[in-house]
Design a protein around this motif. Sequence first.
Motif, PDB file in Angstrom:
ATOM      1  N   ARG A  25       1.631  -3.528  -0.206  1.00 40.45           N
ATOM      2  CA  ARG A  25       0.738  -2.517   0.371  1.00 40.45           C
ATOM      3  C   ARG A  25      -0.687  -2.675  -0.159  1.00 40.45           C
ATOM      4  NH1 ARG A  25       5.381   0.742  -0.494  1.00 40.45           N
ATOM      5  NH2 ARG A  25       4.490   1.506  -2.453  1.00 40.45           N
ATOM      6  N   ALA A  26      -0.811  -2.995  -1.448  1.00 38.26           N
ATOM      7  CA  ALA A  26      -2.145  -3.184  -2.027  1.00 38.26           C
ATOM      8  C   ALA A  26      -2.837  -4.395  -1.413  1.00 38.26           C
ATOM      9  CB  ALA A  26      -2.027  -3.347  -3.550  1.00 38.26           C
ATOM     10  N   PHE A  27      -2.077  -5.470  -1.173  1.00 38.72           N
ATOM     11  CA  PHE A  27      -2.674  -6.664  -0.561  1.00 38.72           C
ATOM     12  C   PHE A  27      -3.071  -6.374   0.877  1.00 38.72           C
ATOM     13  CE2 PHE A  27      -2.108 -10.754   1.740  1.00 38.72           C
ATOM     14  CZ  PHE A  27      -3.152 -11.445   1.137  1.00 38.72           C
ATOM     15  N   ALA A  28      -2.229  -5.631   1.614  1.00 39.95           N
ATOM     16  CA  ALA A  28      -2.574  -5.274   2.996  1.00 39.95           C
ATOM     17  C   ALA A  28      -3.846  -4.433   3.030  1.00 39.95           C
ATOM     18  CB  ALA A  28      -1.413  -4.528   3.647  1.00 39.95           C
ATOM     19  N   ALA A  29      -3.987  -3.499   2.068  1.00 41.02           N
ATOM     20  CA  ALA A  29      -5.203  -2.685   2.008  1.00 41.02           C
ATOM     21  C   ALA A  29      -6.425  -3.543   1.691  1.00 41.02           C
ATOM     22  CB  ALA A  29      -5.040  -1.589   0.958  1.00 41.02           C
ATOM     23  N   GLU A  30      -6.235  -4.563   0.831  1.00 41.41           N
ATOM     24  CA  GLU A  30      -7.345  -5.462   0.508  1.00 41.41           C
ATOM     25  C   GLU A  30      -7.789  -6.250   1.737  1.00 41.41           C
ATOM     26  OE1 GLU A  30      -8.235  -9.488  -2.124  1.00 41.41           O
ATOM     27  OE2 GLU A  30      -6.406  -8.315  -2.499  1.00 41.41           O
ATOM     28  N   LEU A  31      -6.810  -6.723   2.533  1.00 42.94           N
ATOM     29  CA  LEU A  31      -7.161  -7.456   3.751  1.00 42.94           C
ATOM     30  C   LEU A  31      -7.919  -6.567   4.722  1.00 42.94           C
ATOM     31  CD1 LEU A  31      -3.958  -9.586   4.504  1.00 42.94           C
ATOM     32  CD2 LEU A  31      -6.073 -10.310   3.402  1.00 42.94           C
ATOM     33  N   ARG A  32      -7.505  -5.317   4.850  1.00 39.04           N
ATOM     34  CA  ARG A  32      -8.204  -4.399   5.752  1.00 39.04           C
ATOM     35  C   ARG A  32      -9.638  -4.156   5.282  1.00 39.04           C
ATOM     36  NH1 ARG A  32      -3.097  -1.763   5.786  1.00 39.04           N
ATOM     37  NH2 ARG A  32      -3.822  -0.321   4.168  1.00 39.04           N
TER      38      ARG A  32
END
Length: 369
Positions: A25-32
Amino acid sequence: MTAPAPAPSFDARPLTEPVDPAAVRAFAAELRSRRTSGMAVSSIIAIVAVSIAGLVMLPILFTVVLSLAASTGSPGAAAIPLVLIVLLAAAVGVLIWMAVRNGQATRYRLHRFAQANGMTYEPRVDDPPLPGMIFQLGRSRLATDLVRGSHPRFVEFGNYQYTVQSGKNSTTYRWGYVAVKLDVPLPNIVLDATGNNGFGSNLPASFQRAQRLSLEGDFDRHFTLYCPEGYEQDALYLFTPDIMARFIDNAAQLDVEIVDDWLFLYTQRKASTLDPATWAWLFGAVGALLTKFDQWARWRDDRLAAQRTPPVTAGSSGGHALPFAPPVGLLTPPPGVAPQGRRLKRTGTWLPLIVVIGFAAFWLLTRWN
């Protein structure tokens, strides 16, 4: 033929080992957070489509429920279709949520795989600026799950898709590719692998038969080589027996294109994937070829020297020999390719025409009988 080169060692554990949901989830938020151009066009289209569907379907749904309630006299029976629709919508929502979660986990695994092997990961690039044949076709061009390395030279593994419109119909084509940066520009050369062809070539472009070059040994059984007319000797210089053996042993199921200062390997399945066997195969192919690219860096196009260096005539020196030798730089061609060697000449495909003629002949025969 040489023995196949062993696949270079690499750490494949991040592709398959369990992942921490919080880290995903943290990586997905970083990509966004990296997206600076606003919401993706596909996301906007999806939101608009769902909104329109909701605005259209909700009034129809309530009208159907009220009609059933009035005709049956039972509000409970009228609510059954509503319950079924709600359950169906919930199931669709769960499937979408699972697809999003799996996509996030896949991107996170590829990111960790790239890090573990000294590479970088990029989730998507719209309309990638690459000169290969597949990157110049159609619309909605998109490269995804790019894994890039820079040592000993730049290499990019990725998946690619584009859409071709034909009348009211459209078809999306998907490829996996490996892009390798070369030291110097080379003539446009294509190796059409025979092992992955079906009914004819699987490449999205066809080339004039006059550009086909036959090489020695078993090479022609594995590849059909095309080079620009007049560059046959240059192709023989580049594809020495040891290099031909490397391609046969390690890339016989891959189509190959050399264009400008790039070499591309094409496959019609995903190149950037969670399958360790696919990565072992592609890493092995690239590793085997990298050791031979240094000799390609010495190639020069003599046609450029002829174009850039004016001939020395007797009149230019007063009828006597020049008192000094011309500088070496004037005699050595610079890196590059003359215009006639930069791109292969293409030809149209005859298959659609053959199909149309076949249907027309069949129709005429049925009419006459």
